[in-house]
Design a protein around this motif. Structure first.
Motif, mmCIF file in Angstrom:
data_model
loop_
_atom_site.group_PDB
_atom_site.id
_atom_site.type_symbol
_atom_site.label_atom_id
_atom_site.label_comp_id
_atom_site.label_asym_id
_atom_site.label_seq_id
_atom_site.Cartn_x
_atom_site.Cartn_y
_atom_site.Cartn_z
ATOM 1 N N ARG A 81 0.836 -1.214 0.000
ATOM 2 C CA ARG A 81 0.000 0.000 0.000
ATOM 3 C C ARG A 81 0.867 1.260 0.000
ATOM 4 N N CYS A 82 2.017 1.185 0.670
ATOM 5 C CA CYS A 82 2.962 2.308 0.680
ATOM 6 C C CYS A 82 3.432 2.619 -0.734
ATOM 7 N N HIS A 84 1.922 1.985 -3.471
ATOM 8 C CA HIS A 84 0.797 2.529 -4.219
ATOM 9 C C HIS A 84 0.636 4.025 -3.938
ATOM 10 N N LYS A 85 0.749 4.416 -2.672
ATOM 11 C CA LYS A 85 0.607 5.829 -2.302
ATOM 12 C C LYS A 85 1.735 6.678 -2.878
ATOM 13 N N GLU A 87 3.212 6.035 -5.595
ATOM 14 C CA GLU A 87 3.154 5.850 -7.047
ATOM 15 C C GLU A 87 4.402 5.140 -7.578
#
Length: 230
Positions: A81-82, A84-85, A87
């Motif tokens: 998730r990190c 993803h945040k 990018e």
């Protein structure tokens, strides 16, 4: 922003995660050391320690945001998730390899020190994969300035441009910076031993990063935080 790690052809599938990642690190560093480095001496890197430490401490708050369960470490799902945040686009295999290679204690997850090393590896391996529209590789510009210094520092040490730092290369670099001081050889050997975890006589970029984060005091900062929390 980002992309799969570098442009290196994937090593054979039967390679262990650590071996796959090291092969990519070495190839990426070989490409990097073939170009001019902005770092001219190891002393110039040492003088930047306070600024480097400041950038790491500034990033601690971001790490704590990614540590969603507040247990002091980022697990595999939190890491996904990190990315993803931030990018950062990586394959599942690349995420797995990074996680396994940087989780050196093989415990509940990636602590802050390991997370800094992991992101710097992503920074190196993503070199050349970003478009001209977006120069950011990890989504944290001020940290990328620090990582650029670390990549340049390793490139300075790697005189023969093979993607590794040898004992003799470390001695030569420290001696050049120390201008013939008698203790320079001993200092260089001590620093090299701190980097050469597997005692094979050469240091890769990951080993260099773990030693470097200790030199600038990340571990001490974490101990202070634990004492305050206690």
């Amino acid at each position: 922003m980002g992309g799969t790690l570098g442009k290196v052809e994937s090593p054979k599938k039967d390679l262990l995660p650590e071996a796959r990642l090291e092969a990519k690190m070495v190839e990426a560093m070989k490409r990097r050391v073939s170009s001019e480095t902005s770092v001219k001496s190891f002393n110039s890197v040492i003088l930047k320690f306070p600024k480097i430490d400041d950038s790491f401490r500034k990033f601690k708050a971001t790490f704590e945001e990614f540590d969603e369960d507040k247990n002091g470490a980022i697990d595999h799902e939190e890491l996904r998730r990190c990315f993803h945040k931030l990018e950062i686009s990586l394959t599942e295999e690349e995420i797995d390899d990074l996680f396994k290679a940087c989780n050196i204690n093989d415990d509940m997850g990636i602590n802050f020190n390991e997370f800094i090393v992991l992101l710097c590896l992503v920074y190196l391996l993503n070199e050349g994969s970003t478009s001209s529209q977006s120069k950011s590789r990890i989504g944290v510009p001020y940290l990328e300035v620090t990582f650029e210094t670390l990549v340049d520092a390793f490139a300075l040490l790697d005189k023969n441009k093979d993607g590794y730092v040898s004992r003799s290369e470390m001695i030569n670099a420290i001696s050049e910076s120390s201008k013939g001081e008698r203790s320079s050889g001993q200092i260089a050997l001590r620093r090299f031993e701190e980097m050469d975890w597997d005692k094979n006589g050469t240091v890769n970029f990951k080993e260099f990063l773990f030693a470097f984060t200790r030199w600038v005091g990340i571990d001490e900062a974490e101990d202070e935080d634990e004492d305050l929390a206690g």
